[in-house]
Scaffold this motif. Structure first.
Motif, PDB file in Angstrom:
ATOM      1  N   THR B  76      -6.778   8.253  -6.715  1.00 33.82           N
ATOM      2  CA  THR B  76      -6.133   7.493  -7.791  1.00 33.82           C
ATOM      3  C   THR B  76      -6.616   6.059  -7.860  1.00 33.82           C
ATOM      4  O   THR B  76      -6.440   5.382  -8.866  1.00 33.82           O
ATOM      5  CB  THR B  76      -4.614   7.438  -7.544  1.00 33.82           C
ATOM      6  OG1 THR B  76      -4.387   6.728  -6.307  1.00 33.82           O
ATOM      7  CG2 THR B  76      -4.022   8.826  -7.451  1.00 33.82           C
ATOM      8  N   GLU B  78      -5.362   3.863  -5.921  1.00 31.81           N
ATOM      9  CA  GLU B  78      -4.291   3.049  -5.346  1.00 31.81           C
ATOM     10  C   GLU B  78      -4.670   2.573  -3.945  1.00 31.81           C
ATOM     11  O   GLU B  78      -4.468   1.411  -3.602  1.00 31.81           O
ATOM     12  CB  GLU B  78      -2.987   3.875  -5.285  1.00 31.81           C
ATOM     13  CG  GLU B  78      -1.785   3.041  -4.819  1.00 31.81           C
ATOM     14  CD  GLU B  78      -0.561   3.928  -4.561  1.00 31.81           C
ATOM     15  OE1 GLU B  78      -0.558   5.097  -5.016  1.00 31.81           O
ATOM     16  OE2 GLU B  78       0.371   3.450  -3.892  1.00 31.81           O
ATOM     17  N   HIS B  79      -5.216   3.477  -3.155  1.00 28.02           N
ATOM     18  CA  HIS B  79      -5.710   3.101  -1.837  1.00 28.02           C
ATOM     19  C   HIS B  79      -7.229   3.179  -1.865  1.00 28.02           C
ATOM     20  O   HIS B  79      -7.793   4.084  -2.464  1.00 28.02           O
ATOM     21  CB  HIS B  79      -5.149   4.043  -0.772  1.00 28.02           C
ATOM     22  CG  HIS B  79      -3.661   4.111  -0.803  1.00 28.02           C
ATOM     23  ND1 HIS B  79      -2.857   3.053  -0.429  1.00 28.02           N
ATOM     24  CD2 HIS B  79      -2.819   5.092  -1.231  1.00 28.02           C
ATOM     25  CE1 HIS B  79      -1.594   3.387  -0.597  1.00 28.02           C
ATOM     26  NE2 HIS B  79      -1.536   4.613  -1.096  1.00 28.02           N
TER      27      HIS B  79
END
Lengths: 494, 494, 494, 494
Positions: B76, B78-79
């Motif tokens: 995603t 996100e990380h």
């Protein structure tokens, strides 16, 4: 010696036939449909098959294509490969007449036609990606026309230039790479159909028509060459290799320019991996990825080309299925480099403070001072160099920027020439300013604004040429697709 | 200049981060779990973390591992990567104490440890495949100890030998390749953990224990080298390249031997693609696949090794994630070659009729006649050669096999020496029989049965050595896995 | 079809035979003399030739060798090659008995023996050069044990270390490269003599004795392999390639470290090309030469190895004369790299001022501050990181070195933890000093003095092992030369 | 730190400067004279130097050139390189004014100009060699237009064709290789002069005039690119590599065709190494030399191209002196291949007896029988194939040539179709005769005489185009040489 074994051996099936089948499903099945349709159209047009015969085959082909769920197909070993699977289905549904589709053709000419169709798709896409990058370089070069940079030779600061000028050098390389790709694609666009197994056929096939229906430029002439020559592969992958070898050098500069101590290139936050604890540590990791993805692409191209080494000049699997499929990985990594670089270059900017600091510290305009002394003070080269060198040593020892060194200069001049310089401090500052340095370099190809503007025009024209060749090719292929589609539809409806 | 962009740029995410994430899921996630467990065990053992702290982390790690559905994870952005995803989850569930797992380590030492664990798995499997091939070669060589073949030099028939003798030459090469692989794996088996980012850590980590828990031979000493040296990669891929370069030469011979006109090698139906209309046409296509899969493997190894060219001697992505993952394709194609060849060699046989015919036509035992004349008739070399050459010319002109050429021989002898030969027709036949030719070559390394038998023993011992080194390594790794497993279980239960 | 043409065609003579002859003169003639003498000694010892016969040949050989002026020989095409020229001369002077020297041998086994003798000479010399470099690295590493440097990851300043620690990482790589070379040479040292054309001989030759007289370790067993296997070539050149691929990475760092803006590595005047007008411009051009000479060496090794690709597994010119001779260029460029680097490394030094400035500017000790807060103030990792990061941001914004940042630190601590730190300013300075950073990294393989000292001992032992293997090999070859010389002298005098 | 060392360090002198100097003497000194003369002429023409100043320099240059004994020059280290040696001599003889020759130029632009001049010479010569080979292929193809051969696929006999048809396939490849070379040379022919160090000059140099005087097509535009871009090198060597990769495949076929058991290609005595004792053993060793010399050339090209990998995009020695000189070896081995092959191809002939025997034994005309049955007997493909296959099996089992198989055919037809065939024995013989097979393949690119004749015309035209491009280039360079020569002479006499 009785041989009761039967084909295929399970190990052969698992290590070769099944992986090949998966590759054909992914890469070649769609094109095989096109070849089938085009060949049928042609067989009908030249009268090898009757209209009724054509219609029967056309309808069956259409039905099979509509019903087959490619993704769900698993290799069983019942049919040697995907080609035979389709042929068997055709014969199963149509009986003997189904076999007539294979009149005057062979898997030999079909295979290389399939490979060329795939390479035309992929090659065009890569060339489009390259054109996109050139466009980004060109836009950025125009934007950064006046942005000063330190230009390096032998890894050391050498002269001021502009970022626009620097990028222009790479634009020229990429445009030549574009031409090399373009040239390489021309060989891909020669159609093998009609060569049949090796020597053409005793049937009156129309090779030009096949080339046309499939979107090729024209037939590849010699039929032995159609199934044996591989320079369409080696030529294309060699051209691709060079793109990424050359881009890798740009990337190498970006790595250096964005090093902490150099700092000439600013990479924005969106392209920098940072450390929560070390706020000053900004790793422009995309540069590394650009480098190794370029290297990987280079290596994958070499792999394909070198696989042809010391193979016979005949139809051979060394240039076929698996090797072709293995080669496609080069397009994958190459396209990723192009996409990322097309994003990266315009997103970056030049850190003017660092450029100024490095310019001063490295005294890189000093040669212009010497040239000025030759032109304006009438000194010989040797005399001018001595005064300039003495000036440089003095400002460096005082940790002054050169522009603040008029006093040192005047002293050096006096000591060397026994008189005061005629150049006043303002003239001195101008002489050693990087802006003046650049403005004076107005020969064709130089960084001065007019020279650069002229170059941009040249690049713009070259870019249009490249784009229009690509557009022409796309048009030809689109026309062919429509032509084939309507001719096949006509068969269905006869 | 304000930079409001935020990481990651979507293009970077799609071209680099997401593909890397997929690669890590497939190749490295399992080993990352091992490293986490081992590191936690070690941190507890040396007292850097308290037993309670260890237990908390251990339980959370175990829970995450149990709950995470790796296959379903999509990148995603996100990380940054899989590592950070796990760490974030750990901190999310455990709060601050979760961060302590990363004490005294870094992604730098972890990454190379991951890569080495993967290469140990893959390298061992490849070596096992090579051992399997050697075993097949050895079994076939013993079986074909007495099977005559024509041995070629410069592509032309040269002397009789046996298939067992020929295969033995390749066994020796493969055993040396096995040793090269073995040697290369030894460098892979040096553990980087404890190097942390570059210089080890201020915490009292136990590097030897980490090496032990993860199944390495021992720690790689210099911590800078742990994160910067890449000879474990270049050494291993260079060794693998040679295996397939050398096997490619065997394959090249098989291609020639199975050519229609030569026919020395019989490939069974299960490994031959045939033509329904041309019953005589037998294409031993597996040979071609063996050749190009070997070439592809060679090229993939080169790709990895050459990616390291002109990179800095520091921690760099050029030797990491994507390049590592790209390299695994070499194991895939290499393993397919080994599996197929292991099947292919014992499945083939020698066509004795064709060997006899080619032996006769090419007169390849003629040198033994000359040697016999030196030994038994006391002729000088020059005299013996003249008689033999004259004999050969006569039988070739008469299209006779040499064994039928006693009359021609006697005439040549008489004309050269002015006397009849002492050798009788039976002795002549024996002298020029390929069986005698082979039986006489009884020096160490020769094809005569005793010499060959002795060689087989030598190979058998060398094979045992190779196998036992592999077994020892497997044992060490299995022991380590058990050790780690029980130490981690103990943490959970404390 | 009548063929009245005669060998050699003039084009063949000029494009192949003549260049080969020149190569043999330069590289192989001396070793051919050795082989002739050893073979004669062995033929005598096992009784294939009588003492008188041996004496006659020995004396003639000695006379020819004394009289022939190698440098003055020009290829005429009269004899196919140098071997035949010598043989013809022997027969010319001695008549038929001269031919007996060629009993039980062939150009096939002789050729590979010649090539191996040349590679033993060149390989040993290269390994000696590598040992010299390791020695220089080791001496310099000891000298620079305590010299601080900035260590980089991803091209950015990362942590302090010492030059000695950095060089040690390369020492380990070079020692493994030394072992790879050593291992590769072991395969070179297997003697093909006695294999004759392919299958050994019907004469009772003593292969072990031949190996011994020529300084080999032992005979290469399988006689087919003696003339067909090429892994002694591919293995050796692959090992050499790696040496220069790895050294190229060290060179790449030196290029960066000596860049004007980085300035960590000081290259002395004797190795810097300067500009008369730009006194500040110091081009450490040897670094570039080291880089491209390494690349050229890598490329030359690849050329040899890849020439074997897809060649048959038989006696073939692809692994012989011209290719061997072309390969020797790799030793030439490789030896130049080793010699220059052996000089370069100890001649350079670290510019402590620049290291200090870069260390400060990049705040690379900040992680140690965080670790200290965990250890001494009992903060969690997260808390410690927050305080450290805030401190770093403050000093960077104030353009202060971190060591001057106690006030900023105290403020950050107070704001984060709601209390004053217990650490006093002196402790703070110590915590963020690069000297402390290094001293704390005392795990095995770390840069702390004791750890490094221990590593030096390990390297010293490994170096001795490498040197002693080389010395043992030299001794064996010297012994063999003496043995051969006296055995041949005995023949002359019999 | 005091640095009292002085340039050049003796090791650097011996390992780099001296070898480079020898290379410049051999390869570049003559062109440096041309550049000096052209630059002086241009400086005079645009008025940067006065006529008197030009005359003085011109006379001194002429004198130095007349007096210097290049071959006798040894590198002493006094001057950095050959360029400085000449400059020093000029200043020594002429004083300060001698330095003015270097106005508005730099070693940077000069060097790449030198390298391009050398590559233009060598590239043109190689292209001429390739044209010679194409000519020989074309002549031989015409001569062998009707000569039947067995054409192979997958290493097995597949169909009859003609030697002329086969060679034509390679002609097409070579013509495309010629175009690739031609294209690559176009980039070489862009003149860097006027770029000076990086950014052109503040002096009003005339770059177009420099290009003209030196025989280039035009200036290379961007001045940074003039000293940094290397695609003239990588493009040219990549194109050369392909020539020899492709020729290697032809050579591979020749090796197979001339194998004892195949015997399709007859190599004349002048190109065959024989054995005195084995009169039947004919080693066509030139084929092997062609193969490995091609491989060596390929490898040398790779070496040059790959040396550029991961180098910065700036002026760097990685693309200069030593690497350039190392690359010339590729031309040497490549030219040898071209010369030998140009001789080899026309000297060989096809062994008609063996072709006939192999054609018969392999039944390779059987597919034409099936096609005939479809066309003349109205059978479906399946039926036709069944009859043909049955026929083939019968003649093979009887060891008859197919042409003698009418009875077997009639039986098979009867059994399959339940009636006698209409085709009579004569028609059958015709149908299965290789001559008919070939004559029927009259589609464009097929082996039938008319198709082939048409192809020859196409090749002839393409060949003329290639030759005329080469001639035009030669003319341009000759004109430039005359122009430069007279302009320089005018300076002397002013």
């Amino acid at each position: 010696m009785t041989d009761t074994s039967t084909f295929p051996d399970p190990v052969y099936r698992d290590t070769v036939l099944a992986p090949l089948f998966e590759g054909v499903k992914m890469h070649h099945a769609r094109h095989m449909g096109q070849i089938n349709r085009a060949h049928l159209v042609m067989l009908g047009e030249v009268g090898i098959l009757s209209p009724e015969h054509c219609r029967a085959i056309a309808r069956t082909l259409a039905a099979i294509e509509a019903e087959i769920d490619l993704a769900a197909l698993n290799y069983t070993g019942e049919h040697e490969d995907y080609f035979f699977l389709i042929e068997a289905e055709l014969k199963h549904r149509l009986g003997d007449p189904g076999g007539a589709l294979h009149t005057a053709r062979s898997r030999n000419d079909m295979d290389h036609t399939l490979f060329k169709l795939a390479l035309m798709d992929k090659g065009n896409a890569l060339l489009a990606g390259l054109c996109g990058l050139i466009d980004a370089l060109l836009t950025t070069a125009r934007r950064e026309r006046d942005t000063l940079i330190v230009a390096y030779t032998h890894g050391q600061p050498a002269q001021p230039s502009t970022f626009g000028h620097y990028l222009s050098a790479m634009i020229e390389v990429m445009q030549r790479d574009g031409e090399r790709l373009e040239q390489a694609l021309k060989t891909v666009e020669l159609c093998p159909m009609g060569a049949a197994a090796i020597t053409t056929s005793g049937f009156p096939v129309d090779r030009a028509r096949m080339a046309e229906l499939l979107g090729f430029r024209e037939p590849l002439l010699n039929s032995y060459g159609c199934i044996a020559s591989v320079d369409y592969i080696t030529g294309l992958y060699s051209a691709i290799k060079l793109v990424f070898l050359h881009l890798g050098r740009l990337v190498q500069d970006f790595a250096f320019w964005s090093a902490f101590e150099v700092g000439q290139l600013y990479v924005p936050n969106s392209l920098v991996q940072i450390s929560s604890i070390m706020p000053q540590k900004r790793n422009p990791v995309p540069i590394e990825h650009l480098r190794h993805l370029s290297s990987v692409t280079v290596g994958r191209c070499d792999m394909v080309v070198n696989t042809m080494h010391n193979t016979p000049f005949t139809d051979m699997n060394d240039s076929e299925g698996e090797v072709q499929q293995a080669g496609y990985a080069a397009f994958d990594s190459g396209n990723r480099v192009l996409a990322l670089l097309t994003r990266f270059v315009p997103a970056c900017s030049i850190n003017a403070d660092r450029v100024r600091a490095n310019t001063d510290a490295a005294c890189i305009t000093i040669t212009e001072l010497a040239d000025t002394l030759v032109r304006d003070e009438g000194l010989s080269f040797r005399q001018a160099h001595e005064v300039a060198a003495k000036t440089a040593r003095a400002v460096i020892s005082d940790r002054q920027p050169l522009s603040e060194g008029y006093t040192a200069f005047a002293a050096a001049f006096q000591s060397g020439e026994g008189r005061a310089p005629q150049i006043a401090e303002g003239q001195f500052r101008t002489a050693v300013a990087p802006e003046s340095f650049v403005a004076r370099r107005d020969r064709p190809g130089g960084p001065a604004p007019a020279a650069l503007e002229h170059a941009f025009e040249t690049y713009g024209q070259a870019h249009d040429t490249l784009l229009s060749a690509a557009a022409q090719r796309d048009r030809r292929r689109a026309d062919a697709a429509r032509d084939l589609s309507s001719a096949f539809a006509a068969l269905l409806e006869d």
